[in-house]
Scaffold this active site. Sequence first.
Site, PDB file in Angstrom:
ATOM      1  N   PRO A   1     -24.125 -19.108  -8.528  1.00  0.00           N
ATOM      2  CA  PRO A   1     -25.011 -18.236  -7.749  1.00  0.00           C
ATOM      3  C   PRO A   1     -24.393 -16.932  -7.256  1.00  0.00           C
ATOM      4  O   PRO A   1     -25.098 -16.094  -6.702  1.00  0.00           O
ATOM      5  CB  PRO A   1     -25.428 -19.115  -6.554  1.00  0.00           C
ATOM      6  CG  PRO A   1     -24.378 -20.160  -6.453  1.00  0.00           C
ATOM      7  CD  PRO A   1     -23.839 -20.374  -7.834  1.00  0.00           C
TER       8      PRO A   1
ATOM      9  N   TYR B   1     -20.403 -10.361   0.806  1.00  0.00           N
ATOM     10  CA  TYR B   1     -19.644 -11.312  -0.014  1.00  0.00           C
ATOM     11  C   TYR B   1     -18.202 -11.265   0.493  1.00  0.00           C
ATOM     12  O   TYR B   1     -17.526 -10.238   0.326  1.00  0.00           O
ATOM     13  CB  TYR B   1     -19.699 -10.909  -1.489  1.00  0.00           C
ATOM     14  CG  TYR B   1     -21.048 -11.143  -2.145  1.00  0.00           C
ATOM     15  CD1 TYR B   1     -22.113 -10.270  -1.947  1.00  0.00           C
ATOM     16  CD2 TYR B   1     -21.250 -12.254  -2.966  1.00  0.00           C
ATOM     17  CE1 TYR B   1     -23.350 -10.492  -2.551  1.00  0.00           C
ATOM     18  CE2 TYR B   1     -22.481 -12.479  -3.588  1.00  0.00           C
ATOM     19  CZ  TYR B   1     -23.522 -11.604  -3.369  1.00  0.00           C
ATOM     20  OH  TYR B   1     -24.742 -11.831  -3.966  1.00  0.00           O
TER      21      TYR B   1
ATOM     22  N   HIS C   1     -32.932  -3.603  -0.094  1.00  0.00           N
ATOM     23  CA  HIS C   1     -31.524  -3.336   0.239  1.00  0.00           C
ATOM     24  C   HIS C   1     -30.959  -2.325  -0.744  1.00  0.00           C
ATOM     25  O   HIS C   1     -31.161  -2.444  -1.940  1.00  0.00           O
ATOM     26  CB  HIS C   1     -30.684  -4.620   0.126  1.00  0.00           C
ATOM     27  CG  HIS C   1     -30.902  -5.588   1.246  1.00  0.00           C
ATOM     28  ND1 HIS C   1     -30.061  -6.638   1.502  1.00  0.00           N
ATOM     29  CD2 HIS C   1     -31.868  -5.658   2.194  1.00  0.00           C
ATOM     30  CE1 HIS C   1     -30.499  -7.320   2.546  1.00  0.00           C
ATOM     31  NE2 HIS C   1     -31.596  -6.751   2.979  1.00  0.00           N
TER      32      HIS C   1
ATOM     33  N   TYR D   1     -25.622  -5.801 -10.745  1.00  0.00           N
ATOM     34  CA  TYR D   1     -26.236  -6.506  -9.614  1.00  0.00           C
ATOM     35  C   TYR D   1     -27.720  -6.155  -9.486  1.00  0.00           C
ATOM     36  O   TYR D   1     -28.554  -7.036  -9.309  1.00  0.00           O
ATOM     37  CB  TYR D   1     -25.486  -6.192  -8.315  1.00  0.00           C
ATOM     38  CG  TYR D   1     -25.757  -7.199  -7.225  1.00  0.00           C
ATOM     39  CD1 TYR D   1     -24.883  -8.247  -6.970  1.00  0.00           C
ATOM     40  CD2 TYR D   1     -26.916  -7.123  -6.452  1.00  0.00           C
ATOM     41  CE1 TYR D   1     -25.151  -9.190  -5.979  1.00  0.00           C
ATOM     42  CE2 TYR D   1     -27.192  -8.053  -5.473  1.00  0.00           C
ATOM     43  CZ  TYR D   1     -26.306  -9.084  -5.236  1.00  0.00           C
ATOM     44  OH  TYR D   1     -26.567 -10.011  -4.258  1.00  0.00           O
TER      45      TYR D   1
ATOM     46  N   LYS E   1     -28.205 -14.210 -10.073  1.00  0.00           N
ATOM     47  CA  LYS E   1     -28.877 -13.912 -11.342  1.00  0.00           C
ATOM     48  C   LYS E   1     -29.861 -14.991 -11.831  1.00  0.00           C
ATOM     49  O   LYS E   1     -30.687 -14.718 -12.699  1.00  0.00           O
ATOM     50  CB  LYS E   1     -27.825 -13.706 -12.451  1.00  0.00           C
ATOM     51  CG  LYS E   1     -27.096 -12.380 -12.330  1.00  0.00           C
ATOM     52  CD  LYS E   1     -27.946 -11.231 -12.817  1.00  0.00           C
ATOM     53  CE  LYS E   1     -27.419  -9.886 -12.414  1.00  0.00           C
ATOM     54  NZ  LYS E   1     -28.121  -9.247 -11.305  1.00  0.00           N
TER      55      LYS E   1
HETATM   56  P1  RFL Z   1     -36.604 -24.370 -11.695  1.00  0.00           P
HETATM   57  O1  RFL Z   1     -36.880 -23.501 -10.512  1.00  0.00           O
HETATM   58  O2  RFL Z   1     -35.580 -25.412 -11.568  1.00  0.00           O
HETATM   59  O3  RFL Z   1     -37.997 -25.021 -12.092  1.00  0.00           O
HETATM   60  C1  RFL Z   1     -38.086 -26.080 -13.037  1.00  0.00           C
HETATM   61  C2  RFL Z   1     -39.273 -26.935 -12.655  1.00  0.00           C
HETATM   62  O4  RFL Z   1     -39.435 -27.959 -13.641  1.00  0.00           O
HETATM   63  C3  RFL Z   1     -39.734 -29.175 -12.981  1.00  0.00           C
HETATM   64  N1  RFL Z   1     -39.390 -30.270 -13.890  1.00  0.00           N
HETATM   65  C4  RFL Z   1     -40.311 -30.931 -14.611  1.00  0.00           C
HETATM   66  N2  RFL Z   1     -41.635 -30.828 -14.674  1.00  0.00           N
HETATM   67  C5  RFL Z   1     -42.276 -31.663 -15.509  1.00  0.00           C
HETATM   68  N3  RFL Z   1     -41.668 -32.601 -16.254  1.00  0.00           N
HETATM   69  C6  RFL Z   1     -40.324 -32.759 -16.246  1.00  0.00           C
HETATM   70  N4  RFL Z   1     -39.740 -33.663 -17.013  1.00  0.00           N
HETATM   71  C7  RFL Z   1     -39.595 -31.895 -15.382  1.00  0.00           C
HETATM   72  N5  RFL Z   1     -38.273 -31.775 -15.100  1.00  0.00           N
HETATM   73  C8  RFL Z   1     -38.178 -30.778 -14.193  1.00  0.00           C
HETATM   74  C9  RFL Z   1     -38.893 -29.115 -11.715  1.00  0.00           C
HETATM   75  O5  RFL Z   1     -39.389 -29.982 -10.709  1.00  0.00           O
HETATM   76  C10 RFL Z   1     -39.039 -27.642 -11.330  1.00  0.00           C
HETATM   77  O6  RFL Z   1     -40.138 -27.424 -10.471  1.00  0.00           O
HETATM   78  O7  RFL Z   1     -36.240 -23.508 -12.986  1.00  0.00           O
HETATM   79  P2  RFL Z   1     -36.656 -22.016 -13.434  1.00  0.00           P
HETATM   80  O8  RFL Z   1     -38.144 -21.819 -13.291  1.00  0.00           O
HETATM   81  O9  RFL Z   1     -36.003 -21.790 -14.714  1.00  0.00           O
HETATM   82  O10 RFL Z   1     -36.015 -21.077 -12.286  1.00  0.00           O
HETATM   83  C11 RFL Z   1     -34.632 -20.952 -12.159  1.00  0.00           C
HETATM   84  C12 RFL Z   1     -34.255 -20.731 -10.695  1.00  0.00           C
HETATM   85  O11 RFL Z   1     -34.843 -21.733  -9.897  1.00  0.00           O
HETATM   86  C13 RFL Z   1     -32.725 -20.733 -10.471  1.00  0.00           C
HETATM   87  O12 RFL Z   1     -32.076 -20.068 -11.520  1.00  0.00           O
HETATM   88  C14 RFL Z   1     -32.338 -20.032  -9.147  1.00  0.00           C
HETATM   89  O13 RFL Z   1     -32.776 -20.739  -8.035  1.00  0.00           O
HETATM   90  C15 RFL Z   1     -30.824 -19.865  -9.082  1.00  0.00           C
HETATM   91  N6  RFL Z   1     -30.371 -19.243  -7.821  1.00  0.00           N
HETATM   92  C16 RFL Z   1     -30.459 -17.878  -7.633  1.00  0.00           C
HETATM   93  N7  RFL Z   1     -31.057 -17.092  -8.551  1.00  0.00           N
HETATM   94  C17 RFL Z   1     -31.225 -15.753  -8.313  1.00  0.00           C
HETATM   95  O14 RFL Z   1     -31.789 -15.055  -9.168  1.00  0.00           O
HETATM   96  N8  RFL Z   1     -30.804 -15.134  -7.154  1.00  0.00           N
HETATM   97  C18 RFL Z   1     -30.200 -15.863  -6.173  1.00  0.00           C
HETATM   98  O15 RFL Z   1     -29.898 -15.295  -5.114  1.00  0.00           O
HETATM   99  C19 RFL Z   1     -29.975 -17.272  -6.408  1.00  0.00           C
HETATM  100  N9  RFL Z   1     -29.390 -18.039  -5.474  1.00  0.00           N
HETATM  101  C20 RFL Z   1     -29.840 -20.045  -6.812  1.00  0.00           C
HETATM  102  C21 RFL Z   1     -29.332 -19.400  -5.638  1.00  0.00           C
HETATM  103  C22 RFL Z   1     -29.807 -21.428  -6.906  1.00  0.00           C
HETATM  104  C23 RFL Z   1     -29.283 -22.183  -5.887  1.00  0.00           C
HETATM  105  N10 RFL Z   1     -29.327 -23.579  -6.037  1.00  0.00           N
HETATM  106  C24 RFL Z   1     -29.820 -24.445  -5.036  1.00  0.00           C
HETATM  107  C25 RFL Z   1     -29.156 -24.151  -7.344  1.00  0.00           C
HETATM  108  C26 RFL Z   1     -28.785 -20.140  -4.618  1.00  0.00           C
HETATM  109  C27 RFL Z   1     -28.715 -21.529  -4.749  1.00  0.00           C
HETATM  110  C28 RFL Z   1     -28.060 -22.279  -3.642  1.00  0.00           C
HETATM  111  C1  PHB Z   2     -29.421 -16.090  -1.077  1.00  0.00           C
HETATM  112  O1  PHB Z   2     -29.847 -15.298  -0.208  1.00  0.00           O
HETATM  113  O2  PHB Z   2     -29.809 -17.263  -1.134  1.00  0.00           O
HETATM  114  C2  PHB Z   2     -28.400 -15.627  -2.051  1.00  0.00           C
HETATM  115  C3  PHB Z   2     -28.054 -14.290  -2.089  1.00  0.00           C
HETATM  116  C4  PHB Z   2     -27.089 -13.856  -2.992  1.00  0.00           C
HETATM  117  C5  PHB Z   2     -26.486 -14.762  -3.834  1.00  0.00           C
HETATM  118  C6  PHB Z   2     -26.851 -16.096  -3.825  1.00  0.00           C
HETATM  119  C7  PHB Z   2     -27.807 -16.536  -2.916  1.00  0.00           C
HETATM  120  O3  PHB Z   2     -25.514 -14.327  -4.693  1.00  0.00           O
END
Ligand code: RFL
Ligand code: PHB
Length: 401
Positions: A297, A205, A78, A393, A301
């Site tokens: 979110p 957005y 994009h 971004y 980031k």
């Molecule tokens: P994770 O992915 O949470 O992975 C951590 C892992 O550790 C495990 N765990 C354990 N394992 C062993 N022993 C224990 N005691 C443990 N406790 C936990 C867990 O099961 C898991 O598998 O962390 P990590 O690797 O630091 O990654 C971070 C990302 O997952 C997170 O920041 C993103 O998903 C946030 N996020 C977004 N980030 C972006 O860069 N771009 C996006 O568009 C974006 N959109 C989002 C998001 C997060 C969202 N939610 C659901 C929180 C949109 C949403 C809705």
């Molecule tokens: C997504 O596609 O899940 C998404 C995209 C942009 C955001 C957060 C989540 O800022």
Amino acid sequence: MRKAVVMRTRVAIVGAGPAGLLLSHLLSRQGIDSVVLEARSRAHVEQRVRAGVLEHPTVELLREAGLATRLDAQGLPHDGISLRFDGEDHRIDFAGLVGKGITVYGQQEVVKDLIGTRLAAGEPIEFEVSDVVLDGLTTDTPSVGYTAADGTRHVLECEAVAGCDGFHGVSRQAVPDLRIAEREYPFGWLGVLAKAAPTHDELVYASHDNGFALYSMRSPEITRLYLQVRPDADPQDWSDARIWDELGTRLAADGFTLNEGPFLERPSVTGMRSMVAEPMRHGRLFLAGDAAHIVPPTGAKGMNLAIADVRLLADSLGDLLLRTEATGVDTYSERALRRVWRAEHFSWWMTSMLHRFDDDHPDGDAFGRALQLSQLRYTVSSRAAATSLAENYVGLPHGAL
Ligand code: RFL
Ligand code: PHB
């Protein structure tokens, strides 16, 4: 009690999210072996729907690390996003402003690519472990105790521990004198994944009097959508019809149509917070990703920050373990936190500008709303302001700060 099985590796990695898995891969490319311990099953971590936006430096790193075959074939490049307010679209042209773009590719696809690569190289991941205990962190020979899926107790002796276990993990608690800076937002996001072809090529957005909405996608067949809701909202109160109706209202703009389709999973609500834990190091324990920091979110980031952390950490651990050079690990926390705080600010700024605060919230009065609108208008009409959004971004170059 039965004696624990003792094993050795150089780096014990707790958590098989993007941070832990990528760290193990980057270490292995330097010839450093590691063991990844994960609390959940492989199916669970591969199916968890989360982030979707990869920054430019994230994509570059995944390419350099040989992890981009599927990403290059299936990721959606994009060149901009739209800010939609007052029923009108205002495009932020990333390519024109900063000469870079982003790639839409689901986090769980990154995770699948990493798990597949690791297992194909014969490097195991221990899924479904429990009772993880970190020990000896201030010595050169720390260890991690855990119960394996078959119930046997293990002790992993190592030279460094990476706490990549996310926001709800155990590693952060092992850092004494941790300083936590945090902010809770008075909203949540209700997220849905719909089997419906996107009708718009880029993310939208939308700031609306009813609240924020985000239009995103995962593939040419799948749309990903979010609605600002109350942080304690019960997804049961949101029928499919109500969700589509509200999305239609908040995303309305001239010439825009929303393709509806069945939801591929039950809608869920995520609360929104900012959190930074400092320092990201205690002795031979290093925190990375959501274990050390959370962003709302709105700036996309979270996963990108996790990836930037482990790039620094992999290089620093390489220096320590291969060249007995400790400067990298000694400065890891400080260097990582510079990017973390930039992303915290950007995510807070996007969140505050785009969401609707309740009337009784200090920022929800007429003054607060007028400031939001003024900031939106400035951002889309000033090249300097739009460039700042675009630069943040698409992601500042790793090491830029
Ligand atoms: P994770 O992915 O949470 O992975 C951590 C892992 O550790 C495990 N765990 C354990 N394992 C062993 N022993 C224990 N005691 C443990 N406790 C936990 C867990 O099961 C898991 O598998 O962390 P990590 O690797 O630091 O990654 C971070 C990302 O997952 C997170 O920041 C993103 O998903 C946030 N996020 C977004 N980030 C972006 O860069 N771009 C996006 O568009 C974006 N959109 C989002 C998001 C997060 C969202 N939610 C659901 C929180 C949109 C949403 C809705
Ligand atoms: C997504 O596609 O899940 C998404 C995209 C942009 C955001 C957060 C989540 O800022």
